[in-house]
Every structure is written in structure tokens, then in C-alpha cells.
Scaffold this motif. Structure first.
Motif, PDB file in Angstrom:
ATOM      1  N   LEU A  97       3.168  -1.077   0.344  1.00  0.00           N
ATOM      2  CA  LEU A  97       2.600  -2.379  -0.031  1.00  0.00           C
ATOM      3  C   LEU A  97       2.148  -2.352  -1.486  1.00  0.00           C
ATOM      4  O   LEU A  97       2.471  -3.227  -2.273  1.00  0.00           O
ATOM      5  CB  LEU A  97       1.385  -2.709   0.839  1.00  0.00           C
ATOM      6  CG  LEU A  97       1.586  -3.480   2.131  1.00  0.00           C
ATOM      7  CD1 LEU A  97       0.233  -3.818   2.735  1.00  0.00           C
ATOM      8  CD2 LEU A  97       2.380  -4.747   1.891  1.00  0.00           C
ATOM      9  N   LEU A  98       1.410  -1.308  -1.814  1.00  0.00           N
ATOM     10  CA  LEU A  98       0.884  -1.196  -3.171  1.00  0.00           C
ATOM     11  C   LEU A  98       2.007  -1.097  -4.192  1.00  0.00           C
ATOM     12  O   LEU A  98       1.920  -1.636  -5.293  1.00  0.00           O
ATOM     13  CB  LEU A  98      -0.020   0.028  -3.270  1.00  0.00           C
ATOM     14  CG  LEU A  98      -1.466  -0.215  -2.866  1.00  0.00           C
ATOM     15  CD1 LEU A  98      -2.215   1.098  -2.715  1.00  0.00           C
ATOM     16  CD2 LEU A  98      -2.167  -1.098  -3.889  1.00  0.00           C
ATOM     17  N   ALA A  99       3.082  -0.415  -3.797  1.00  0.00           N
ATOM     18  CA  ALA A  99       4.196  -0.271  -4.734  1.00  0.00           C
ATOM     19  C   ALA A  99       4.927  -1.595  -4.928  1.00  0.00           C
ATOM     20  O   ALA A  99       5.542  -1.826  -5.958  1.00  0.00           O
ATOM     21  CB  ALA A  99       5.156   0.789  -4.229  1.00  0.00           C
ATOM     22  N   SER A 100       4.866  -2.461  -3.916  1.00  0.00           N
ATOM     23  CA  SER A 100       5.595  -3.735  -4.010  1.00  0.00           C
ATOM     24  C   SER A 100       4.821  -4.793  -4.757  1.00  0.00           C
ATOM     25  O   SER A 100       5.392  -5.794  -5.168  1.00  0.00           O
ATOM     26  CB  SER A 100       5.908  -4.265  -2.613  1.00  0.00           C
ATOM     27  OG  SER A 100       6.533  -3.311  -1.830  1.00  0.00           O
ATOM     28  N   VAL A 101       3.515  -4.610  -4.874  1.00  0.00           N
ATOM     29  CA  VAL A 101       2.729  -5.649  -5.527  1.00  0.00           C
ATOM     30  C   VAL A 101       3.163  -5.781  -6.981  1.00  0.00           C
ATOM     31  O   VAL A 101       3.228  -4.802  -7.700  1.00  0.00           O
ATOM     32  CB  VAL A 101       1.230  -5.285  -5.507  1.00  0.00           C
ATOM     33  CG1 VAL A 101       0.422  -6.321  -6.269  1.00  0.00           C
ATOM     34  CG2 VAL A 101       0.749  -5.197  -4.093  1.00  0.00           C
TER      35      VAL A 101
END
Lengths: 314, 280, 303
Positions: free
Chosen positions: C246-250
Motif C-alpha cells: 500500500l505504502l509503495a503504491s501511494v
């Protein structure tokens, strides 16, 4: 130059008068350029996107010209625009999920669409394109209801780029998606350009951080006019227009916590476009406003590829 | 809010015009019959007389005063329409609101009931009940009409309530501690007020027409007249073929004018209740 | 203050409720006074269902929700509960009955909770509440919802909640429909309320917003908690692969996705839950890998 827009004005007819939703915009998109078009609600970004495809019943082309690959687009002539739609300009709508006819199988729908444009469907090419966005060719034999939202989105993306349009307009295609699918859709768009399936692209969004990920340049609109256009990195790191500056600094990022750095929004609200005030439209909210702002500043180049409509920017 | 609605209501031409038409007919129906010293079905004049100073709307084949029949008929028609319409609307609203708001098994039960009444051939049931009980008063006629014509109204109101129920402002009212009946009355109903009025108008109109059909087959009130009865009498005695236009035009025009005026009122009310339309 | 203990929600679907759909399963966490907890998840994660259960707009299928130790479903008088716990929702336009003026939301509070307050006194209170959310009363009172902006409407709803002496505010995606230039101000308002001692449950799909405002974070996926704890730990050293992806996709403003791609390769990282010693598994399905940093098992999902 792929797209040249000169002093384009498109107004909305309402019962209370004409809303000057797009009031004199001049810009161009180069071949191979992905331009992000950012702005808040009512900034005119969607009106601009729609104008290049189809004026709806309430929209009126008041003035200005649009040239695509050297040919003038007859914006107000709906029939003549058919020449351009889908073949030269194509749109991925915001609600792709509902753009598909639920009673037709995907394959048949694509066939009919191509038929109506006098093109012959190339099955092998279609399957290759589907594969490109990670769909198997089986989807052609399925009904839209059998596909997930993200799959439908990708089908629409494939269909709208099938004839290798010169300009692809993506209208808020990621706003309704989850974080992880946002990334997938955005990188797919990037792939279209990198593989040469579309020449240039306009990505309309309210999310600057998202469009920054894929765009070469970003153009910011405010109250029906252009505020700033610059290479994506420059716009995000060194914006010149006070609106862009405040907008960018109002975006919370992962890692920013309000205890450490309290961000601030922009006080006030955009002017009504029914009878917009003269001069710079950001004047009332602008911390730098001075006398000259009563006069509309030109959208002038302050550095190569960096255009700003502000007297203080030079 | 009340004052404001009144303010806009008085300035809305459609609403005012519709109301005036209805009031004129209502007053005519209430006060008109007092003008005559004879009953509507008395044979008072020459047969088949064209409209004249003495008989404003002429006379029937039998020498009955069409004007007198018209005024008395208005009275009966209003009574059946209002009683039948109000009753059907009331049942339809209660069933529709409760089913739509509560959902779940309550909804399933009420929907089943609604569908059963809906598929019953209402006219046949009315016929049987009417013939069996031998009822011959306008009030009872209105009761039967009201109790059989509510289902489609209930279905429509249920569907509307269902979609409004999930709107956030209903949740917000619940978060304010407002109780269910009040939420239905104060939050949901105002959003469909013009819709409810339209429902009433349609039920009103259909009650008049059903009453006319019943009258025609001899199951209406034995005493008195109604606009429906007049129309059907005119048809039965070939008024059209005999060129007695004054016999069928007044009742036909009367029904059309009343229902039409109610429709115009409805459009006007929509503008009064909907603040967005008001500004246009 | 507010405590969720093994809360789950089951929807019955299909003919005669034959099939069960588990929207939330076995969720436990707390919201303390003066604390902002973000509930983060994508669509279908059950985050809004949890918010609605806390607001008693949806029934609880399993587990308990308690306020100061009292089961909230046992509080018979809903009004008493809503005096302490209020909510603000995603779509400000849909929260106002379009037929009435926008300030009716205040009138409703007066009618239900302060029927005896004098008109002048009440007016002062409303104006005070509006000023506390940085709205000019003269600009918003007496207007219809369609004459106001989303930001103004949303602030009025926060003012409405403030009129009651609430202790907990459930803010369900309250800024996702607002423009970028105004959303941060609404977010700052939540921080101000927190400073006044309110507990806030901030439901969102936007990680950067959750990170900006919250003290603690709960990450939900398919109705289950995958990771939770202090916000700086969850965001600073995410332990569960889902949180990491998730954090990488933000999308970030100053780093492009390609730069972040390196941290994407998380598959080889051993499961933090199993790495943690047995005694750290103090909560069902979660292991405490740092002080106030819990993570669920990731291996189960791979299988």
C-alpha cells in the motif's frame, strides 16, 4: 506539435446566464508528451477535456481554435467531429464501469464500434492489446457484468486506443479506484505512450501527486483559465504561480505529520464564473496581489517549457 | 419554512391557477344545487332542448335539467374522488413507507400483501362485494375503491423510500436522536411531497373513473347523479349520435378540468417545494 | 474510552439469507480520549461498516463495542449515546436534506437535546460552534445546501457535532470529496478537536491523510486487521507485506514510483508474526513486534 489550442472559450448555458467555464486558454501538447491537467472542481479542466471530444447540449463554443496535427478541429460541428473522434482523439471516461453496454458481449461491442467507424476489426491485434493490459482474450466472449471494475476499466482503455489516436484524454480515470489499482492504471497509461499506441496524452485529474508519477508536464487550471504549465518536476518542486505554490504545499504526504509541520489550505473560494471579476481570477485569495492584478496577466513563458499567468512570476 | 413556502406558493402562477379552478368547481358543487327547487333527475323541461336561458346546459332525452345534474354530479364526484383517493393514498403511504423504511421481513410481508391486492381483479371483486352486500351509498363505494386501488401507490412509495432511506441525511437525523416515525414524516416525506401529491391526484382521478364504471353497470348509488353516471347515461341513450352535445360535454369537460387542474397544481407545488427549481 | 472487542459483521445474502458474507471479522482496537486513530483500508475492507457499527447505524453480529466499559447496545436511550458519540460522513451534499435550509442540522439538535434553550442563547451557541470550525456564521446561516461549498457543508457538520458535548467523533472519509485547497483545513480541524480532548476515529483510504493526523493506525484488509499500532511505527517500519505494498503504491510528490519499486520486493521477507516470540501474541491473530505495534500473519494469505 500534436495539439495546439488557441484562446479557446467554451461557455455553459444555464438558466441564470452563461457560465464561463473555459475562458480563453492557449497551450500546446507536443508529440509524445503526457500532460497532466490538474485543477479543483469548477476549474474548467473537465470542460476542456470534453470540448476536445464532444460538446454536450449545454456547452457553446464561443471562440478560439484547436488544431490537432495541423488540422483544425470543428468543435461546434458534431458531425464533422466524427472524423476526429476515436481515430485521432479518444477519451477514457471517468466512469468507464458504466460505459459498456451490459447486453452485448465485449467482443461484439468492439466489432460494432469499429464497424461504425468503417474500420475492420483486427482480432489478433485486439488480443495483443488486451494482453498488454493484462487481460486474456477470453474477455471478448464475456458480458460486462462478468468483469470486475478494474477489468472493465482496462477494456475501455484498450478499446479507446485501438485506432492509435494521436491524442488520448483520460478523464479522472483513477479517482474511483483503490490505491493499488490506481498505480496499475496509471502505469498502463504510461505504457500506451511508451509503445507508441498513442502519440500524446492529456491526463485530467485533481490529484497532483498521482499525475506527477507519469506526466512529463503538468498544467494547472484555476477558475476557467490557465495558471501554470511546467515540466512535472519543476511544477512540483519550484512552482511560480502563487496558486500552484499554495496548492502543492497544502498536500499532505506520507511522512508529514501535523505536529511537525502544520499545512494550511488556501483561504477563500474561487469566484463565480457567471460574472467573473476582471483581471487575475486568483486575486482575491492571493497573498501577492497588487494593483496590476486588476489586469489579466498573460500566460507567458518564464523559462523553457514553463509558462505562468502571474505578474509576479517574471 | 412554512411562511416561506406560502410566500412562494402565492407567487406561483401554476399553483394559483390550478387551485382557483378546483375551488370554482368545489364551490359550484357545494353551493350550486341550492339554486334549484327540483332534484337533478326530475323531469322538468322539454326533452332534448338545447342550452337556453332557462336550462343553461339544455335537457336530456327525458327532459332532465343537465345543469342541475352537472352541479349535483360535481358534488358526488368530488366526494367519491376525495374519499376514495384519500383512503387509497393513506393506505398506500403507510404500507409504502413502513415497507421501504423497515426493510427485512416487514418489507417482504407487506410487499407480498401489496402484490396480492394488486393482482386481484379489483373491478370484479368490487362487483361481487357490491352485488352481494347490495351497498348503494357513495361513502361505501368510496371505501371499496380506496381499499382496492392503493397497491401501485404503495409500491411506488416503497421504492422511493427505499432509495431515500440510505441517504446520509437520514443517518444524520438518526444520529440526532430523531425517532423513526418522525424521520419518515419530516425527512423522507418532504423529499417526495410533490410525488405524494401526484399519487393522490392519480388516485383521485382513478377513483372517479372506477366510480363511473360502477355507476354504468348499475352498481352505483341508486339515488343522485355523478359526472360519471351522466357520461354513461349520455352514451347509453346515444347522445353523440343524436347530436345532444350539451349532455356529454359538461361532465366530460368537468372531469378533464378537475384532473387537469390538479396536474397543473402538482407542477407548481414541485417548484414551491424544491428550492433548486425555485431559482430558475 | 471506546473499545472494540472481537467485533464482526455478517451480512446474509441470497434467497432466505442462505449465504453469509463476512464484512468484518474479529476486530479489536481502542480509541482513547484525545487520540486520533485512523482506520485505513481499500474499498471492501469493512472500514465504513465498522464506523457504522460504532455509530449504531448497523447492528453488531459478534463481539462487543463498549464505551467506558458499557456495551453500547445496552444503552437503551440512543439519545444519551449520541450525546457522546457523533459522526460525519463522506458526501457533505447528501448529508443535508435538499428540501430544507442547511442550518436545519442545528435546529434538529436543539429540538432533540436543548428544547428549552432560548432563541438568543441558542443562536450564540451555534455561532460559537461555527466560529470554532472557522466559518463566518453570516455566510452560511439561512442558506440552502446547494448554495454552499462542500468544505463549508462539511465544517457545518463538524460544528453540529461540537454543539453536543461529544467525546468521540467518527469521521468517515470526510475529506475525500473536498478539493485539495480546503481539505487540509478540515483535517486541521480534527487535530484541533483532538487538542480539546476528543477521541477521533478517522476512517480513510488515503494513507497520507491518515498519517498526517493520527496517533495510531489500524490497517484493515478484507475485514481483518493486518497491522496496527503507533502511526510512526506502522508507517515508518511497516511489517506486513500488504501495508508495504500500500505504502509503495501511494503516489508521492517528490518521489516517483520507480524509485520506490525497490522496497516492493517483500515476498522473501519472513513473516513478522512468526518471527515474533510466542509470548508477544497477546491478541488473537496479532503479534506485538514493538511496543504498540501489532502485525498479523502474512503466511496465511500466501497459502
Amino acid at each position: 506539435m500534436a495539439l495546439n489550442v488557441t484562446d479557446l472559450r467554451v461557455y455553459y448555458r444555464t438558466l441564470r446566464g452563461e457560465v464561463k467555464a473555459l475562458d480563453g486558454v492557449t497551450f500546446s501538447v507536443a508529440d509524445g508528451e503526457i500532460m497532466g491537467l490538474a485543477g479543483e472542481s469548477g476549474s474548467g479542466k473537465s470542460t476542456l477535456a470534453k470540448s476536445l471530444i464532444r460538446l454536450d447540449g449545454r456547452m457553446r463554443h464561443v471562440g478560439g481554435t484547436v488544431e490537432l496535427d495541423g488540422a483544425a478541429m470543428p468543435l461546434s460541428d458534431d458531425d464533422a467531429m466524427d472524423e476526429f473522434r476515436f481515430r485521432k482523439v479518444s477519451l477514457i471516461p471517468q466512469y468507464s464501469m458504466s460505459a459498456l453496454n451490459p447486453t452485448r458481449k465485449i467482443g461484439r461491442m468492439v466489432g460494432e464500434l469499429l464497424d461504425s467507424r468503417g474500420e475492420r476489426p483486427d482480432r489478433a491485434e485486439l488480443e495483443r492489446r488486451l494482453e498488454l493490459v493484462g487481460l486474456s482474450k477470453d474477455v471478448l466472449d464475456r458480458y460486462p457484468i462478468e468483469l470486475s471494475g478494474g477489468m472493465k476499466q482496462r477494456v475501455v482503455m484498450v478499446v479507446s486506443t485501438l485506432l492509435n489516436p494521436s491524442l488520448l484524454i483520460a478523464d479522472e480515470v483513477t479517482s474511483a479506484l483503490d490505491v493499488s489499482s490506481q498505480k496499475a492504471v496509471a502505469t498502463t497509461l504510461l505504457g500506451f505512450r511508451d509503445r507508441g499506441l498513442v502519440t500524446s496524452m492529456m491526463v485530467v485529474t485533481h490529484d497532483i501527486s498521482l499525475v506527477y508519477q507519469i506526466a512529463d508536464s503538468i498544467m494547472v487550471m484555476y477558475a476557467g483559465r490557465l495558471a501554470e504549465k511546467a515540466p512535472a518536476d519543476v511544477l512540483v518542486t519550484a512552482p511560480r504561480h502563487p496558486y500552484t505554490q499554495q496548492l502543492v504545499s497544502a498536500l499532505p504526504e506520507v511522512g508529514v505529520r501535523y505536529e511537525d509541520r502544520r499545512l494550511a489550505g488556501i483561504p477563500g473560494s474561487p469566484p463565480s464564473l457567471l460574472k467573473p471579476p476582471g483581471g487575475c481570477r486568483f486575486r482575491d485569495r492571493c497573498p501577492l496581489a497588487f494593483d496590476q492584478c486588476a489586469e489579466q496577466p498573460p500566460f507567458a513563458e518564464v523559462a523553457p517549457g514553463h509558462l505562468v499567468a502571474c505578474w509576479k512570476a517574471e | 419554512m412554512r411562511y416561506e413556502a406560502l410566500h412562494f406558493a402565492l407567487r406561483n402562477r401554476k399553483l394559483v391557477a390550478g387551485t382557483v379552478v378546483i375551488l370554482v368547481f368545489l364551490v359550484a358543487g357545494l353551493a350550486g344545487p341550492l339554486m334549484f327547487d327540483h332534484g337533478p333527475n326530475d323531469y322538468v323541461g322539454p326533452p332534448m332542448a338545447a342550452p337556453s336561458g332557462e336550462f343553461w346546459f339544455g335537457t336530456t332525452t327525458f327532459g332532465q335539467d343537465v345543469f342541475a345534474q352537472f352541479l349535483y354530479g360535481l358534488r358526488a364526484t368530488f366526494l367519491v374522488g376525495v374519499l376514495g383517493g384519500v383512503l387509497a393514498a393513506a393506505v398506500g403511504m403507510v404500507v409504502g413507507f413502513v415497507a421501504g423504511y423497515r426493510g427485512g421481513w416487514v418489507d417482504e410481508l407487506l410487499t407480498m400483501l401489496t402484490n396480492i391486492v394488486l393482482v386481484l381483479p379489483a373491478l370484479v371483486v368490487l362487483l361481487i362485494v357490491n352485488a352481494y352486500l347490495g351497498v348503494r351509498s357513495i361513502g361505501v363505494q368510496a371505501l371499496f375503491i380506496g381499499l382496492t386501488s392503493w397497491p401501485w401507490a404503495a409500491r411506488a412509495i416503497r421504492a422511493q423510500t427505499f432509495s431515500l432511506r440510505s441517504r446520509d441525511f437520514v443517518d444524520l437525523a438518526r444520529l440526532s436522536g430523531v425517532r423513526t416515525p418522525r424521520i419518515i414524516l419530516r425527512e423522507i416525506a418532504p423529499n417526495m411531497s410533490s410525488y405524494l401529491f401526484l399519487t393522490f391526484i392519480l388516485l383521485f382521478g382513478s377513483a372517479i373513473l372506477i366510480a363511473a364504471s360502477l355507476d354504468f353497470i348499475g352498481l352505483g348509488p341508486t339515488e343522485g347523479v355523478s359526472l360519471g353516471l351522466m357520461l354513461n347515461n349520455a352514451a347509453r341513450w346515444s347522445a353523440l349520435q343524436l347530436g345532444l352535445w350539451w349532455w356529454f360535454i359538461p361532465p366530460g369537460a368537468g372531469i378533464t378540468a378537475i384532473v387537469g387542474a390538479l396536474y397543473v397544481m402538482n407542477v407548481g407545488l414541485d417548484e414551491v417545494f424544491n428550492p433548486k427549481l425555485r431559482e430558475m | 474510552m471506546l473499545k472494540l472487542d472481537g467485533v464482526s459483521k455478517v451480512y446474509r445474502v441470497g434467497a432466505f439469507g442462505g449465504r453469509e458474507l463476512k464484512a468484518v471479522s474479529d476486530v479489536s482496537f481502542e480509541v482513547g480520549e484525545g487520540e486520533v486513530v485512523s482506520l485505513i483500508g481499500e474499498s471492501g475492507s469493512g472500514k465504513s461498516t465498522l464506523g457504522r457499527m460504532i455509530l449504531r447505524l448497523a447492528s453488531v453480529s459478534g463481539g462487543t463495542i463498549t464505551l467506558d466499559g458499557r456495551d453500547i447496545t445496552s444503552i437503551k436511550d440512543r439519545k444519551e449515546y449520541y450525546r457522546q458519540v457523533q459522526g460525519v460522513f463522506q458526501d457533505p451534499f447528501s448529508c443535508y436534506n435538499p428540501v430544507f435550509r442547511a442550518d436545519r442540522v442545528f435546529a434538529m439538535i436543539k429540538e432533540q437535546y436543548f428544547p428549552r434553550a432560548g432563541a438568543d442563547e441558542w443562536r450564540k451557541r451555534v455561532e460559537g460552534a461555527l466560529e470554532s470550525v472557522r466559518l463566518d456564521p453570516g455566510n452560511v446561516l439561512g442558506k440552502y445546501p446547494h448554495q454552499l461549498s462542500g468544505g463549508q457543508l462539511q465544517r457545518m457538520l463538524i460544528a453540529r457535532a461540537v454543539l453536543l458535548d461529544i467525546r468521540l467523533l467518527v469521521a468517515d472519509e470526510i475529506i475525500s470529496m473536498l478539493d485539495a485547497s480546503t481539505r487540509i483545513d478540515v483535517l486541521n480541524l480534527l487535530a484541533d478537536l483532538r487538542a480539546r480532548g476528543l477521541g477521533i476515529l478517522f476512517v480513510t483510504h488515503d494513507l497520507s491523510l491518515g498519517n498526517y493526523v493520527s496517533d495510531r493506525t489500524v490497517v484493515l484488509r478484507h475485514g481483518k486487521i493486518v497491522e496496527m499500532g503507533r502511526t510512526d511505527l506502522v508507517f515508518g517500519s511497516p511489517a506486513h507485506p500488504y501495508t508495504r505494498s500500500l505504502l509503495a503504491s501511494v503516489p508521492r510528490l517528490h518521489a516517483k514510483w520507480t524509485d520506490a519499486e525497490m522496497t516492493d520486493a517483500v515476498e522473501d521477507v519472513p513473516c513478522a508474526y512468526h518471527e515474533a516470540p510466542q509470548e508477544s501474541r497477546t491478541r488473537p491473530g496479532l503479534a506485538e513486534i514493538d511496543s504498540d505495534h501489532y502485525v498479523a500473519c502474512a503466511d496465511k494469505e500466501k497459502a
